[in-house]
Design a protein around this motif. Structure first.
Motif, short mmCIF file in Angstrom:
data_model
loop_
_atom_site.label_atom_id
_atom_site.label_comp_id
_atom_site.label_asym_id
_atom_site.label_seq_id
_atom_site.Cartn_x
_atom_site.Cartn_y
_atom_site.Cartn_z
N UNK A 88 0.83 -1.21 0.00
CA UNK A 88 0.00 0.00 0.00
C UNK A 88 0.87 1.26 0.00
N UNK A 89 1.96 1.25 0.77
CA UNK A 89 2.85 2.40 0.81
C UNK A 89 3.51 2.62 -0.55
N UNK A 90 3.89 1.54 -1.19
CA UNK A 90 4.49 1.64 -2.52
C UNK A 90 3.48 2.20 -3.53
N UNK A 91 2.26 1.74 -3.46
CA UNK A 91 1.20 2.24 -4.34
C UNK A 91 0.96 3.72 -4.07
N UNK A 92 0.91 4.11 -2.80
CA UNK A 92 0.70 5.52 -2.44
C UNK A 92 1.78 6.40 -3.04
N UNK A 93 3.01 5.96 -2.92
CA UNK A 93 4.14 6.72 -3.46
C UNK A 93 4.05 6.82 -4.98
N UNK A 94 3.72 5.73 -5.62
CA UNK A 94 3.59 5.71 -7.08
C UNK A 94 2.47 6.65 -7.55
N UNK A 95 1.34 6.59 -6.87
CA UNK A 95 0.22 7.48 -7.21
C UNK A 95 0.62 8.94 -7.05
N UNK A 96 1.31 9.26 -5.96
CA UNK A 96 1.76 10.63 -5.73
C UNK A 96 2.72 11.07 -6.82
N UNK A 97 3.68 10.23 -7.15
CA UNK A 97 4.66 10.57 -8.19
C UNK A 97 4.03 10.74 -9.56
N UNK A 98 2.87 10.11 -9.77
CA UNK A 98 2.17 10.23 -11.04
C UNK A 98 1.03 11.25 -10.99
N UNK A 99 1.05 12.07 -9.96
CA UNK A 99 0.09 13.17 -9.81
C UNK A 99 -1.36 12.71 -9.69
N UNK A 100 -1.57 11.53 -9.14
CA UNK A 100 -2.92 11.01 -8.91
C UNK A 100 -3.24 11.24 -7.43
N UNK A 101 -3.44 12.50 -7.10
CA UNK A 101 -3.50 12.94 -5.70
C UNK A 101 -4.71 12.41 -4.95
N UNK A 102 -5.88 12.43 -5.58
CA UNK A 102 -7.09 11.97 -4.88
C UNK A 102 -6.98 10.49 -4.52
N UNK A 103 -6.40 9.71 -5.40
CA UNK A 103 -6.24 8.28 -5.12
C UNK A 103 -5.14 8.04 -4.09
N UNK A 104 -4.11 8.88 -4.10
CA UNK A 104 -2.98 8.71 -3.18
C UNK A 104 -3.33 9.13 -1.75
N UNK A 105 -4.19 10.11 -1.61
CA UNK A 105 -4.45 10.74 -0.30
C UNK A 105 -4.83 9.77 0.81
N UNK A 106 -5.80 8.87 0.62
CA UNK A 106 -6.14 7.98 1.74
C UNK A 106 -5.00 7.02 2.09
N UNK A 107 -4.25 6.59 1.09
CA UNK A 107 -3.12 5.70 1.37
C UNK A 107 -1.99 6.44 2.08
N UNK A 108 -1.76 7.68 1.71
CA UNK A 108 -0.73 8.49 2.38
C UNK A 108 -1.14 8.76 3.83
N UNK A 109 -2.41 9.08 4.03
CA UNK A 109 -2.91 9.32 5.39
C UNK A 109 -2.74 8.06 6.24
N UNK A 110 -3.04 6.91 5.65
CA UNK A 110 -2.88 5.63 6.35
C UNK A 110 -1.41 5.38 6.69
N UNK A 111 -0.51 5.69 5.76
CA UNK A 111 0.93 5.50 6.01
C UNK A 111 1.40 6.40 7.15
N UNK A 112 0.94 7.65 7.17
CA UNK A 112 1.32 8.57 8.26
C UNK A 112 0.82 8.04 9.59
N UNK A 113 -0.43 7.62 9.62
CA UNK A 113 -1.00 7.09 10.87
C UNK A 113 -0.24 5.85 11.33
#
Length: 194
Positions: A14-39
């Motif tokens: 999930x963290x890898x997917x979040x990072x990939x989504x962020x790097x590809x400017x897919x912010x809405x899809x990345x946001x919940x995964x990034x929030x989960x990683x921070x938590x």
């Protein structure tokens, strides 16, 4: 034991997917995964925690959630500065994101010194140079914050940025450019036009 291994593997994926989504400017899809990683990393309160906080702040800025981005970026910048110093590239990224959040919230007087400090740090940082996309975005933000208080300096910085944007962009050595890096020049222009 196998449940904890499968949980760890799932979190890594999930963290890898979040990072990939962020790097590809897919912010809405990345946001919940990034929030989960921070938590998931918050309890550790270490460099990994702060890196995920930086990524979440970047995502929040891109989504227009500037209040949250400001809080997350400020906290990560403080922690990274204490641990790695004021010219560490991750510290500077967080300072830039904090300054951008303040600026987008209309808090230009508060954003200006943060943007100035981050820009000066980017110039000193050995891992970043004047043509790095984040340095350019920070420089553009700094120019915008000076537009009312020091229009001559703002114009000088804007001219430098415009000249730099006319030069061809060299891809990073040893890897492909991310979507954010490819879109970097357009992001710089958007900041200047804001």
């Amino acid at each position: 034991m196998s449940d904890s291994i499968s949980d760890a593997a799932r979190i890594l994926k999930e963290n890898s997917v979040a990072n990939e989504l962020l790097n590809n400017c897919e912010y809405a899809a990345a946001e919940p995964l990034l929030r989960q990683a921070v938590e998931g990393k918050k309890e550790l309160n270490n460099a990994e925690t702060w890196m995920w906080m930086r990524r979440l702040a970047e995502c929040q800025v891109e989504l227009g959630n500037f209040e949250e981005a400001a809080d997350v970026a400020r906290d990560a910048a403080r922690a990274l500065n204490i641990k790695f110093g004021p010219i560490d590239e991750d510290t500077l990224d967080c300072q830039y994101l904090y300054a951008m959040s303040l600026y987008r919230l209309g808090k230009v007087p508060e954003a200006a010194p943060v943007a100035a400090q981050a820009f000066e740090g980017f110039i000193e940082c050995s891992k970043r140079g004047p043509d790095h996309v984040t340095t350019m975005k920070c420089k553009a933000l700094y120019a915008r914050t000076l537009k009312q208080s020091d229009p001559a300096k703002s114009g000088e910085l804007t001219s430098e940025i415009t000249a730099a944007l006319e030069r061809p962009v060299a891809p990073p050595q040893g890897r492909q450019m991310t979507g954010a890096e490819i879109r970097g020049p357009e992001a710089v222009k958007a900041i200047l036009a804001a």
